[in-house]
Structure formats: C-alpha cells, structure tokens
Design an enzyme around this catalytic site. Structure first.
Site, PDB file in Angstrom:
ATOM      1  N   GLU A  97       1.575  -0.472  -5.051  1.00  0.00           N
ATOM      2  CA  GLU A  97       0.519   0.489  -5.361  1.00  0.00           C
ATOM      3  C   GLU A  97       1.160   1.871  -5.395  1.00  0.00           C
ATOM      4  O   GLU A  97       1.543   2.418  -4.367  1.00  0.00           O
ATOM      5  CB  GLU A  97      -0.580   0.467  -4.298  1.00  0.00           C
TER       6      GLU A  97
ATOM      7  N   ASP B 259       0.836  -1.194   0.000  1.00  0.00           N
ATOM      8  CA  ASP B 259       0.000   0.000   0.000  1.00  0.00           C
ATOM      9  C   ASP B 259       0.882   1.259   0.000  1.00  0.00           C
ATOM     10  O   ASP B 259       1.924   1.307   0.650  1.00  0.00           O
ATOM     11  CB  ASP B 259      -0.884  -0.026   1.245  1.00  0.00           C
TER      12      ASP B 259
END
Length: 570
Positions: A285, A219
């Site tokens: 990401e 993330d």
C-alpha cells in the site's frame, strides 16, 4: 496500439496465481458478526466465505484482526502474532484459512510494519526507560527544539492531522523526549534501521505462513524509512508525491531505504516458499504515481502494489485512458502486473464518489454538511467503472460491499463516529467511517443480517435494506449479479492474462474502446449512446444494450470472434 502486460497463469493453483487474481477485501469488524456484540469477527467471516466463492473471486484479503486496543480500528497492533478477543481466537483464524482453501480461495492478511500500538510491550518498555536506552532505539525518539526542548523536533504533520510528534513524561515526572507518529499518537513509528525491528517482522511472516496464509498486504509501504536527519519540509507537500520547488521529495515517505527492506522480505518469503511448498505474495500500500510505484514491484521486491492512481481517477474517458496507459507501461517495464482497484476501507465508495459534483474535495471524507451525491448517477457510473476495472489485464481488488453497490454512509452523526481522524481534527475531517459501515446480508433480519442481535458498531443507513445480498441474489440486472457475470466471463476468457489493444487511434472525449483477448470493451463515460461492435454478442453489460448501442454512463463487453473486429461508426 497494443500495450503488453506480462500476466502469468490465471488459475489460483498456479505458482504465480496473484498475477491475474481478483482479490476480495474483508474488513473484519464490518463484514459479519457471529456473537452479537455489534463487531464483525473471524467466525462470522468464515460463515460468509461461500458468498465470495459464489461471487467468483480468487482470494480474500483480511484487514487486521490482531491484538490491539483498537485506537485505529486494529491498525494499532500490540501483538502481530495473536488474534484480538474482539475478533475471536487463533483457532478461528486457522479455521478461516482452512475453509477458504477448501473453497479454492487464497488468503492474504495485513501486516502493519510502520508503527505499533502504544500498548505494545516494546513501547511500554521504551516509556519506562531513559533517553538513549536500547528500548527507545526501536522507535523514533528525539529531543525537542528550543531552550527547554518544548518544541517538536521538526515541523512534520500527522496524516490524521495535527503534529506528528508527542512529548512523553519521563519516569521522574519531568517533560521528556518526543516520539514520532505519522498517524495517531497511539501509533508510534518504529525505527527500521534497528535489527530487532527487522527480525520481528520476519518472525511474523513465518508465524502466519506456518498457519497457512498465502500472502501479506503491507500497510503504509512507502513510510518505513524516513530521510536521515528528519529535516523540515513544506507542510503542504509532506504527504504528497509532488516535488518541492527546490527539487526535494518528502522526507516522510518513499525513501530509497524501503527497497532494501522489501528485498530482504522477498528473499525470506521465497525461501519459505521452497520449504512450505508455495509462493507467498507481498502487496504494497503506497500512495504514489505509477512511475514511482513500479519501483516497489521490481522482480526482487514486492509482487504487487495498489494502483491508487486508478482509484483516484475521475469519471472521465481521457483521464482513465491516461492512467491505464501509464500503469501498464510502468508496471510492465519491471515485469510486474498492474492491480486495479476502485475502493477500500480508506476511500469514499465509488457509488458516492462518482455521484458527487465535479471538483468535490474528498480527502477528509463526506459528512452531512458536505455536498451530497446523486446516488443513482453514482451507482450507474460505478457499475460501468467495475466493468472497466474487471476487463483490464492484471489483478483486481474488490472491497466488501462494492459488489452490492453500497454507497458511502454520509450522514453518520458526530457522536457515532469512530475514526481517530475525526477526533484529532476537531470534527473538521469526518474521516473514513462512511465506507466502513457493516455489510447488509439479509433485508429482513436484525442489522440486515450483519449481527443476530441487531447491534452494529457503526449505524447502517436505511437504504442498505434494499441493497442486501439476499435482495440481489438471482435478480437480473442487480449489481451483485453484474459482478458475478463479469467475474465468470473474465475467468472464462482469460482477461486477466491478456493484452490490451486500443481500438481508437486517438483518445475519445467520452468513450473508451479496447480489446482484451476475444472481448471488445466499450465504456461510455459520456451522456449520449454510442455504437458497439456491429452484430457482436453482448457478454456482460452494466445497463441494457438496445440495438447494439451502449447508453451513456454505462459499459458493455462484446464477443469478438474475428481478430480484426472493430467498432461501428458512431
């Protein structure tokens, strides 16, 4: 023109299984609820894994299920190495991994290294310790500006709107230092120059590899390292990859130091692979254009990175061709495969996105007072885009419910919204709840089969009933059967490991025509029908192909037995 894509073996049993894999994202709280509390959980997900195997995907990626106060739906983690009771027990995670492997599915789990929860033991210790203490050194604490330190240390803004700094009250009750949070105030940023921070993530990797997982989705991969000195920067460019007029890039993201972190992770995981007998992938990401994103997937860094440029492309032939060319060239230049993705838990669903009026702003989500989509147009276009995505060389990611053609829930009432973006913005940004609504499995069951009691943490719209999986399974022409057919043909013809060859010398305003291995793909992004390859067999089509023509807003795959097959004149 042929564009190389250095894909490896297509089988998930191969060492580089990830190069051509189709990965299905499970957002656990919205996938399947086993205990009736209205929130999805790990046992519920395990019970639905057969759906993924039947669909034909190669791997499952699970969004966070770790211990968390759930201020940001689990992306505020208080313990990366335990399961939150909301989702089950650690044994449930082990059973999920075991069941997935039994079905031939790899398992990828989220890690959230940029920040922790404010309830993490480290952060609690930081608040209980004085400025300059070792406990505060794990986070980004700074003195404020102004005579009394009452102004934030700089002008940085949170991705969730509002200031990226919160002032603490010291143990003696006096106003104290400020801490950085690029997201919600309950998600304090870690300082990745600290050796304990770096070691803790390696310990987390080892823990989940020992439990059996096959990889990690990272993330906020571009955010771990901030520019030294934390300088002010134009607010409108802080979250952008665009360069400022003076040539500077944002100090908040995409700093050179992140690559040192990922090289250390890759080395560590490669070492574990030798011990554990497998290759454990890293998937980043990072909202960046392909030329910047490709730097994250150099041979000694991550294995993959999400191609948000493709996700953000409008339904336009020239735009899609440009991003495909740029992606294959950028990723191919570093020996990496491209990922293709149309949606996620953070993005407006494609059925809705492609049905909105041109130019609609999507950064804040879609609420009842925003322009509403033409869902039928959007669904037709989303089906065509799915065939585009699944035919391209490399890896593809499918977000839960995408295979059912679910639209965004655009009319969730204010009192039902849960995204912290909504609260932080005072309601001006409705947030991401619309794409996170629980999945419908059975049309005539409580909560459409999501929960045995009918409880749902977000409300489901009534149109989900006719889109439930049991209403589509086995129905010719349904979106579910389209995905199943496309994934079956993709695997049989090795499209993920192929090379793309454009069949038109110049970009067409409305149509994409290309070949991957022995499949010719025609994607008609216009409104008028166009001819497919003369006399060719139709393998998969998003809409019926009548007399060899591909209707407007649809796509089709054709068998190309002759290596020099070309399309007929329009």
């Amino acid at each position: 023109m042929a564009l190389p894509d250095p894909s490896g073996p297509s089988s998930t049993s191969a060492p580089e299984w990830w190069r051509s894999a189709v990965v299905y994202q499970v957002y656990p709280r919205s996938f399947a609820d086993s205990d009736g509390d209205g929130v999805g959980d790990l046992p519920g997900a395990t019970a639905r894994l057969d759906h993924l195997a039947d669909l034909g995907v190669d791997a499952v990626w699970l969004s966070p299920f770790y211990r968390s106060p759930q201020a940001d739906a689990g992306y505020d983690i208080s313990d990366h190495r335990d399961v939150d009771p909301l989702f089950g027990r650690l044994e449930d995670a082990r059973e999920l991994v075991g069941r997935a492997h039994a079905l031939g599915l790899r398992v990828v789990v989220d890690v959230v290294p940029n920040h922790t929860s404010d309830e993490h033991p480290w952060f609690r210790a930081a608040l209980a310790s004085p400025p300059g203490s070792p406990e505060r050194a794990r986070y980004v604490f700074r003195d404020g500006r102004g005579d009394d330190g009452g102004l934030p240390p700089n002008n940085w803004r949170s991705v969730f709107t509002g200031p990226a700094w919160t002032r603490v009250t010291e143990t003696d009750g006096s106003p104290g230092q400020w801490y950085l949070h690029l997201f919600d105030s309950r998600q304090p940023d870690l300082d990745w120059s600290h050796p304990e921070v770096r070691q803790d993530m390696l310990d987390t990797f080892r823990f989940w590899v020992d439990l059996g997982v096959d990889g990690f989705r990272v993330d906020v991969a571009r955010g771990l390292v901030k520019e030294e000195g934390l300088p002010d920067f134009p607010e409108e460019l802080q979250h952008s990859a665009r360069v400022a007029p003076d040539g500077r890039r944002t100090p908040l993201f995409d700093q050179e130091g992140v690559h040192d972190v990922y090289r250390s992770w890759r080395s560590f995981l490669d070492g574990l692979g030798g011990v554990r007998g497998g290759q454990h992938v890293l998937v980043g990401e990072a909202h960046l254009p392909p030329e910047r994103l490709s730097r994250y997937v150099r041979p000694d860094e991550m294995h993959q990175a999400f191609n948000f440029a493709f996700l953000e492309t409008p339904f336009d032939a020239r735009a899609f061709r440009r991003v495909v060319d740029e992606s294959l060239a950028s990723f191919g230049s570093v020996g990496a495969t491209t990922t293709w993705v149309l949606s996620s838990h953070d993005d407006v669903r494609p059925v809705t996105r492609f049905g909105l009026p041109p130019g609609t702003v999507l950064w804040h989500g879609i609420g009842p007072d925003d322009p509403q989509p033409d869902v039928e147009v959007g669904r037709r276009r989303a089906r065509a885009a799915a065939l585009l995505m699944l035919s391209l060389p490399g890896s593809a990611y499918v977000y839960q419910g995408e295979e059912l053609g679910l639209p965004e829930h655009t009319t969730i009432p204010p009192e039902a919204r849960r995204d912290p973006t909504f609260a932080r913005s005072g309601g001006s940004a409705v947030g991401r709840d619309g794409c996170r609504v629980p999945v419908p499995w059975e049309a005539d069951a409580p909560a459409y089969g999501f929960s045995p009691t009918g409880a749902t943490w977000l409300p489901q719209p009534p149109e989900f009933r006719d889109l439930a999986a049991d209403r589509q399974r086995g129905v010719v022409g349904s979106t579910l059967e389209l995905y199943r057919a496309a994934l079956r043909v993709r695997r049989a013809h090795g499209l993920g490991t192929g090379t793309l060859e454009w069949l038109d010398a110049a970009p067409d305003d409305d149509v994409l025509r290309y070949r991957v291995r022995d499949v010719v793909v025609v994607v008609n992004l216009g409104t008028r029908p166009v001819a497919g390859p003369a006399g060719a067999e139709v393998l998969v089509a998003s809409e019926p192909v009548a007399r060899g023509t591909v209707a407007g807003g649809s796509a089709a795959w054709f068998r190309a037995d002759d290596a020099r097959t070309t399309t007929a004149e329009r």
